[in-house]
Design a protein around this motif. Structure first.
Motif, PDB file in Angstrom:
ATOM      1  N   ARG A  18       0.630  19.823  10.786  1.00 39.60           N
ATOM      2  CA  ARG A  18      -0.918  20.361  11.093  1.00 39.60           C
ATOM      3  C   ARG A  18      -0.582  21.642  11.690  1.00 39.60           C
ATOM      4  O   ARG A  18       0.127  21.907  12.537  1.00 39.60           O
ATOM      5  N   SER A  19      -1.312  22.620  11.022  1.00 41.06           N
ATOM      6  CA  SER A  19      -1.321  23.983  11.681  1.00 41.06           C
ATOM      7  C   SER A  19      -2.602  24.493  11.751  1.00 41.06           C
ATOM      8  O   SER A  19      -3.563  24.508  10.727  1.00 41.06           O
ATOM      9  N   GLY A  21      -6.493  23.921  12.124  1.00 45.26           N
ATOM     10  CA  GLY A  21      -7.314  22.823  11.707  1.00 45.26           C
ATOM     11  C   GLY A  21      -6.693  21.848  10.667  1.00 45.26           C
ATOM     12  O   GLY A  21      -7.446  21.055  10.305  1.00 45.26           O
ATOM     13  N   ALA A  22      -5.892  22.491   9.839  1.00 43.92           N
ATOM     14  CA  ALA A  22      -5.526  21.918   8.582  1.00 43.92           C
ATOM     15  C   ALA A  22      -4.194  21.356   8.390  1.00 43.92           C
ATOM     16  O   ALA A  22      -3.355  21.847   9.107  1.00 43.92           O
ATOM     17  N   LEU A  23      -3.922  20.594   7.380  1.00 45.17           N
ATOM     18  CA  LEU A  23      -2.584  20.121   7.192  1.00 45.17           C
ATOM     19  C   LEU A  23      -2.278  21.229   6.284  1.00 45.17           C
ATOM     20  O   LEU A  23      -2.783  21.440   4.916  1.00 45.17           O
ATOM     21  N   ARG A  24      -0.841  21.848   6.495  1.00 44.71           N
ATOM     22  CA  ARG A  24      -0.307  22.746   5.499  1.00 44.71           C
ATOM     23  C   ARG A  24       1.145  22.109   5.170  1.00 44.71           C
ATOM     24  O   ARG A  24       1.520  21.572   5.860  1.00 44.71           O
ATOM     25  N   SER A  42      -2.585  24.853   1.947  1.00 45.50           N
ATOM     26  CA  SER A  42      -3.205  23.690   2.622  1.00 45.50           C
ATOM     27  C   SER A  42      -2.800  22.426   1.708  1.00 45.50           C
ATOM     28  O   SER A  42      -2.679  22.529   0.235  1.00 45.50           O
ATOM     29  N   GLU A  57       5.936  13.851   6.496  1.00 45.15           N
ATOM     30  CA  GLU A  57       5.563  14.635   7.627  1.00 45.15           C
ATOM     31  C   GLU A  57       6.723  15.666   8.090  1.00 45.15           C
ATOM     32  O   GLU A  57       7.792  15.146   8.282  1.00 45.15           O
TER      33      GLU A  57
END
Lengths: 496, 296
Positions: A18-19, A21-24, A42, A57
């Protein structure tokens, strides 16, 4: 450069984190790259481009540990090495490459080991750490830069090679600068004004015009003996024999310096690069070959999983930590043995086998009031904070303190009592006991100066009780009758 | 050897002589708080074949006279709680024997081994409590092992090394000492003049231990009687009392018993056993506390 245990599983692999607000994506493997994925993408975009991508992850802490382990394995080449977080290791091979058959042979050997451990390294060797950093990331395969060719090689590279911040890179791009070589035509003073000192500093460091000392990961312990073996060994007897030799080497040097080691670390380097560290601690300094070997014999005997030698160890290192003066003792001509030293040696052997916390000594903390804190047990091998108790008061009559202490105190149910007196009958461990003899109370106030958590517990009134069978208990009442809640009773000790 | 002594076994003759010496020495040496010849190691060497027997006097002639050499012999000893009784007194007795041995051997060290389970169940040993029994905590080390089997390994190592004067091992419920192990411990302990004391909840089936004791707590009857005489409502505690039953004795003295039963009190100040009646709880001091007696 990441460990890829599932690389052969078929589909593309990427790590996400998570970086903002988004998962990248933070890292992608070769297949994912071929599918058009790249770090920073993203998660939604990545799924759109490559629906079958497998996602894991990101775990930066585990990456850091893996990197540290890899660095440890590289210690076989040089003691001066630095971990370059997040993804690099810098080895200072100055004057050392010939030991491994020259630079090319060294690189090949290093690559074989690192690849064998499941990594895909990019490696370069150059005059300065900065240049090696740039070349390793710019070229595939092993790159050995000729001496003095730094400026030439660097000129062809992009500015990413200088480890600049993203905003600086963006600025350079806006100015139309793509290659480091383009800087040569520009005046230095203007560059420094426009772009800051960092750019020029990095450039100078890479070219060796400015010192860039390596911050090595670990200081080289000077009290170390090392043995590299022509062929690996795996039998415990052989390992112990080498330990004996190492101890003799180290012992000679320690003796010259008048020192002994209170803590010794043995590093067993396995052929596959794994390093096993075994530590022993002692209650007094040692340097004697037999003593050190005996400690490690116990330590090896105490290993649950065995030596785990697999294909054997080809390098062993013995390091003395925590050194203390050790003056040789005169031999006792009367033939008497030194009882205290023998006993300390026994305690050390037991601690080496059972663990440093298994052998303990009694210590006192006179500044503490509560019985369970005033006298404790501390590991024998560590000279702890507690004082060694002096010859204490003895009692011809009933001892004031119990032989065994129940910690934490166990609640008892008092069946009959008089206010402010000892219990007449009580129940403990489901058995009712009738009190025949009693002495007390002895009031122990909590240490109110240690804050409300301690002070609010209230005073304890201790009684020594004997039941009709002759068993003796050390019980206390916590709280006062005037308090809102009735006092509670506990048994805290048992007498002989 | 002349004809007159042939009527009596020469060994018995020697024992009798030594016994007499011991008795006079015990009578002359008061209960001084300093170490006295009385309870210094009774290094009585009665030659029996090649083996010299020596041991530690318990401070109570009635018990000492049961053993050859007038004292508890060095070697392995076993203490178990009396049937159904709590294990605390047996451990107390073992520690008292240790205190006695350490007092006799001034430089001697003591090692106590417990498994973590036993410590959880019965509570950990407490330094001030050991000091009150007359043990010097600075000369002790306490080993806690995770697996019950390791208790005996540690005892083996300690006795074999010769670095300890006394070692006490507390076994967990169900643990027993094997015959081979007991023989080994006995041998190590005797070759280093030390005591190995095993506290087990059940007596072992077959063991080479020198003695086996069954230990129960003894109520402070003296203190109760004293309170009754004085009309006190609640008696105070007397010195720690134990009921000792000697179940086995492999070094019984001629004329002494193979077994016996005694009710004794432990005197932590003099570090010795005594008869309960000898010193009622009310007596504050004994002759030994006076300076003139201490000089003697």
């Amino acid at each position: 450069m990441r460990r890829s245990p599932e690389a052969d599983a078929g589909s593309a692999l990427a790590l996400v984190a998570r970086s903002g607000g988004a998962l990248r994506l933070t890292a992608v493997d070769a297949r994912a790259e071929a599918e058009g994925l790249h770090p920073g993408l993203s998660l939604a975009d990545a799924r759109a481009r490559c629906p079958e991508v497998r996602l894991l992850e990101a775990d930066p802490a585990a990456d850091g540990r893996a990197l540290a382990r890899l660095a440890e394995a590289c210690r076989r080449y040089t003691p001066a090495l630095a971990v370059d977080v997040p993804d690099g290791i810098v080895l200072d091979m100055t004057g050392g490459a010939h030991l491994f058959g020259g630079e090319a042979a060294l690189m090949a050997d290093l690559r074989a080991r690192v690849t064998g451990a499941g990594f895909a390294p990019r490696m370069a060797m150059a005059d300065t750490p900065g240049l090696a950093w740039a070349l390793a990331r710019a070229h595939d395969g092993d790159f050995v830069a000729p001496v003095g060719a730094g400026a030439e090689l660097l000129a062809a590279l992009g500015f990413e090679a200088l480890r600049l911040a993203p905003d600086q890179l963006a600025l350079l791009r806006r100015l139309g600068l793509r290659r480091i070589g383009q800087l040569a035509t520009l005046p230095r003073a203007a560059l420094a004004r426009r772009l800051g000192r960092t750019l020029l500093d990095r450039l100078d460091e890479a070219l060796g015009l400015r010192a860039s000392p390596l911050v090595t990961a670990l200081e080289v312990p000077p009290w170390r003996a090392e043995r590299r073996l022509m062929d690996p060994i795996w039998l415990e007897d052989h390992v112990l024999a080498v330990i004996g030799d190492l101890a003799a080497d180290l012992g000679t040097r320690l003796e010259t310096a008048g020192l002994g080691a209170r803590r010794l670390v043995l590093e067993l380097c396995r052929v596959d690069g794994a390093v096993r560290r075994l530590q022993v601690a002692t209650s007094r300094p040692v340097r004697d070959r037999e003593a050190v070997t005996a400690l490690f014999r116990e330590r090896l005997a105490g290993l649950n999983e065995g030596l785990e030698a697999d294909f054997g160890f080809d390098q062993l290192r013995l390091t003395g930590l925590l050194l203390q003066p050790l003056v040789p003792r005169a031999m006792q001509l009367s033939g008497e043995t030194d009882g205290a030293a023998d006993f300390a040696a026994l305690a050390d052997r037991l601690a080496a086998r059972l663990g440093p916390d298994a052998v303990r000594r009694f210590t006192e903390h006179p500044e503490r009031r509560l019985p369970e804190e005033g006298a404790t047990l501390e590991p024998y091998v560590r000279g702890g904070a507690g004082a060694v108790p002096a010859e204490a008061a003895r009692y011809a009559g009933a001892p004031l303190r119990p032989l065994r202490l129940l910690q934490p105190p166990q609640p008892i149910e008092v069946l009959a009592e008089l206010p402010d007196g000892p219990p007449e009958r009580f129940r403990w461990r489901r058995v009712a006991r009738r009190v025949v003899c009693a002495e007390g109370p002895e009031r122990i106030e909590p240490e109110w100066w240690r804050g409300p958590a301690v002070a609010d517990a209230g005073p304890r009134d201790y009684y020594r009780l004997e039941d009709e069978k002759g068993f003796r208990y050390w019980v206390f009442r916590q709280g006062l009758y005037t308090d809102a809640t009735p006092p509670r009773w506990y048994v805290q000790g048992l007498f002989a | 050897m002349d004809d007159g002594s042939l009527a009596e076994d020469p060994l018995d003759h020697l024992r009798r002589q030594i016994g007499a010496l011991e008795r006079t020495r015990r009578a002359t040496a008061g209960p001084d708080r300093r170490l006295k010849a009385d309870w210094r190691m009774a290094e009585v060497a009665v030659q029996e074949g090649v083996q010299a027997i020596s041991g530690v006097s318990l401070g109570l002639g009635r018990i000492d006279s049961c053993f050859q050499g007038g004292g508890l012999p060095f070697g392995l000893h076993e203490a178990t709680p009396a049937d159904g009784a709590a294990p605390a007194p047996a451990m107390g007795f073992a520690l008292m024997l240790m205190a006695r041995t350490l007092a006799a051997r001034r430089e001697g060290r003591g090692l106590i081994v417990q498994s973590a389970g036993a410590e959880r169940e019965g509570g950990g040993l407490y330094g001030p409590g050991l000091a009150a029994l007359g043990l010097d905590p600075a000369r002790l080390a306490l080993v806690r092992v995770r697996r019950p089997a390791e208790v005996l390994q540690v005892l083996d190592e300690a006795l074999r090394s010769g670095a300890v004067a006394a070692a006490v091992a507390e076994l967990e419920t169900g643990e027993q000492i094997s015959l081979a192990a007991s023989q080994r411990f006995n041998f190590w302990a005797q070759s280093h003049d030390s005591m190995g004391i095993v506290v087990a909840l059940q007596p072992s089936g077959n063991s080479a231990a020198m003695t086996r004791w069954q230990v129960a707590a003894a109520p402070s009857e003296g203190a109760v009687a004293f309170a009754r005489r004085r009309g006190l409502r609640r008696p105070r505690l007397g010195a720690p009392g134990l009921e000792l039953v000697l179940r086995r004795n492999r070094r019984s003295a001629a004329g002494g018993g193979l077994s016996g039963r005694w009710i004794v009190e432990w005197d932590g100040e003099d570090c010795g056993f005594r008869t309960p009646e000898a010193l009622p709880a009310s007596v504050a001091g004994t002759a030994g506390h006076r300076p003139d007696a201490a000089v003697a």
